[in-house]
Design a protein around this motif. Structure first.
Motif, PDB file in Angstrom:
ATOM      1  N   LEU A   3       2.098   6.387  -7.002  1.00  0.00           N
ATOM      2  CA  LEU A   3       1.060   7.315  -7.446  1.00  0.00           C
ATOM      3  C   LEU A   3       1.562   8.752  -7.403  1.00  0.00           C
ATOM      4  O   LEU A   3       1.379   9.526  -8.332  1.00  0.00           O
ATOM      5  N   LYS A   4       2.237   9.072  -6.272  1.00  0.00           N
ATOM      6  CA  LYS A   4       2.761  10.427  -6.078  1.00  0.00           C
ATOM      7  C   LYS A   4       3.804  10.776  -7.138  1.00  0.00           C
ATOM      8  O   LYS A   4       3.857  11.887  -7.640  1.00  0.00           O
ATOM      9  N   ARG A   5       4.636   9.758  -7.474  1.00  0.00           N
ATOM     10  CA  ARG A   5       5.685   9.963  -8.477  1.00  0.00           C
ATOM     11  C   ARG A   5       5.118  10.016  -9.889  1.00  0.00           C
ATOM     12  O   ARG A   5       5.817  10.412 -10.818  1.00  0.00           O
ATOM     13  N   GLY A   6       3.877   9.552 -10.064  1.00  0.00           N
ATOM     14  CA  GLY A   6       3.309   9.444 -11.397  1.00  0.00           C
ATOM     15  C   GLY A   6       3.938   8.312 -12.193  1.00  0.00           C
ATOM     16  O   GLY A   6       4.002   8.339 -13.419  1.00  0.00           O
ATOM     17  N   ASP A   7       4.405   7.316 -11.488  1.00  0.00           N
ATOM     18  CA  ASP A   7       5.083   6.162 -12.083  1.00  0.00           C
ATOM     19  C   ASP A   7       4.028   5.108 -12.465  1.00  0.00           C
ATOM     20  O   ASP A   7       3.789   4.155 -11.731  1.00  0.00           O
ATOM     21  N   ASN A  65       0.825  -1.198   0.000  1.00  0.00           N
ATOM     22  CA  ASN A  65       0.000   0.000   0.000  1.00  0.00           C
ATOM     23  C   ASN A  65       0.867   1.258   0.000  1.00  0.00           C
ATOM     24  O   ASN A  65       0.623   2.196  -0.759  1.00  0.00           O
ATOM     25  N   GLU A  66       1.908   1.247   0.860  1.00  0.00           N
ATOM     26  CA  GLU A  66       2.822   2.395   0.919  1.00  0.00           C
ATOM     27  C   GLU A  66       3.530   2.599  -0.411  1.00  0.00           C
ATOM     28  O   GLU A  66       3.616   3.721  -0.919  1.00  0.00           O
ATOM     29  N   LYS A  67       4.029   1.489  -0.981  1.00  0.00           N
ATOM     30  CA  LYS A  67       4.730   1.583  -2.266  1.00  0.00           C
ATOM     31  C   LYS A  67       3.798   2.097  -3.354  1.00  0.00           C
ATOM     32  O   LYS A  67       4.204   2.882  -4.211  1.00  0.00           O
ATOM     33  N   HIS A  68       2.552   1.624  -3.302  1.00  0.00           N
ATOM     34  CA  HIS A  68       1.567   2.039  -4.290  1.00  0.00           C
ATOM     35  C   HIS A  68       1.310   3.550  -4.193  1.00  0.00           C
ATOM     36  O   HIS A  68       1.275   4.257  -5.192  1.00  0.00           O
ATOM     37  N   LEU A 106       1.907  -2.703  -8.862  1.00  0.00           N
ATOM     38  CA  LEU A 106       1.690  -2.775  -7.421  1.00  0.00           C
ATOM     39  C   LEU A 106       0.221  -3.000  -7.091  1.00  0.00           C
ATOM     40  O   LEU A 106      -0.116  -3.713  -6.155  1.00  0.00           O
ATOM     41  N   TRP A 107      -0.625  -2.390  -7.904  1.00  0.00           N
ATOM     42  CA  TRP A 107      -2.061  -2.548  -7.682  1.00  0.00           C
ATOM     43  C   TRP A 107      -2.483  -4.005  -7.893  1.00  0.00           C
ATOM     44  O   TRP A 107      -3.247  -4.558  -7.097  1.00  0.00           O
TER      45      TRP A 107
END
Ligand SMILES: [Zn+2]
Length: 123
Positions: free
Chosen positions: A95-99, A88-91, A106-107
């Motif tokens: 998301l924040k990075r727009g990666d 969840n944290e990695k996801h 990850l999803w």
């Protein structure tokens, strides 16, 4: 080899000389430390002593004996709940990075872990 250490009771401050009996070095943590619960006959306080790899007492912590009603929810040998938290944290980070490539990957992994959590009844 003798496994001896000295410790001070955190409650009454008495010093004790201790010797580990039937000591098995496989019980050590990988870094050589070990935590042992002791209750000296003299003061009857119950405490944890954390020993370093040289069997020096680093810290002690008084243990409270409370009447606790414990019921097992379920064992989680694969540590699924921790895996879910990490994913969840990695996801969120992805998301924040727009990666986007990682967000999808990850999803999918998160969905798989959540399905497994539901399957074994940890949710
Ligand atoms: Zn004591």
């Amino acid at each position: 080899m003798d496994y001896k250490f000295r410790v001070q009771c955190p409650a009454c401050k008495a010093f004790y000389r201790c010797k580990l009996e039937d000591y098995n070095s496989t019980e050590l943590n990988p870094d050589g430390t070990i935590a042992i619960a002791i209750r000296p006959d003299t003061c009857h306080h119950f405490f944890m002593v954390y020993l370093d790899a040289k069997l020096n007492a680093r810290t002690t912590q008084l243990i409270t004996e409370a009447k606790v009603d414990i019921s097992l929810i379920r064992s989680d040998p694969e540590n699924l709940l921790q895996k879910e938290k990490d994913l969840n944290e990695k996801h969120q980070e992805a998301l924040k990075r727009g990666d986007h490539a990682h967000v999808d990957e990850l999803w999918q992994e998160l969905k798989r872990v959540r399905k497994e959590i539901t399957r074994v009844g940890l949710d």
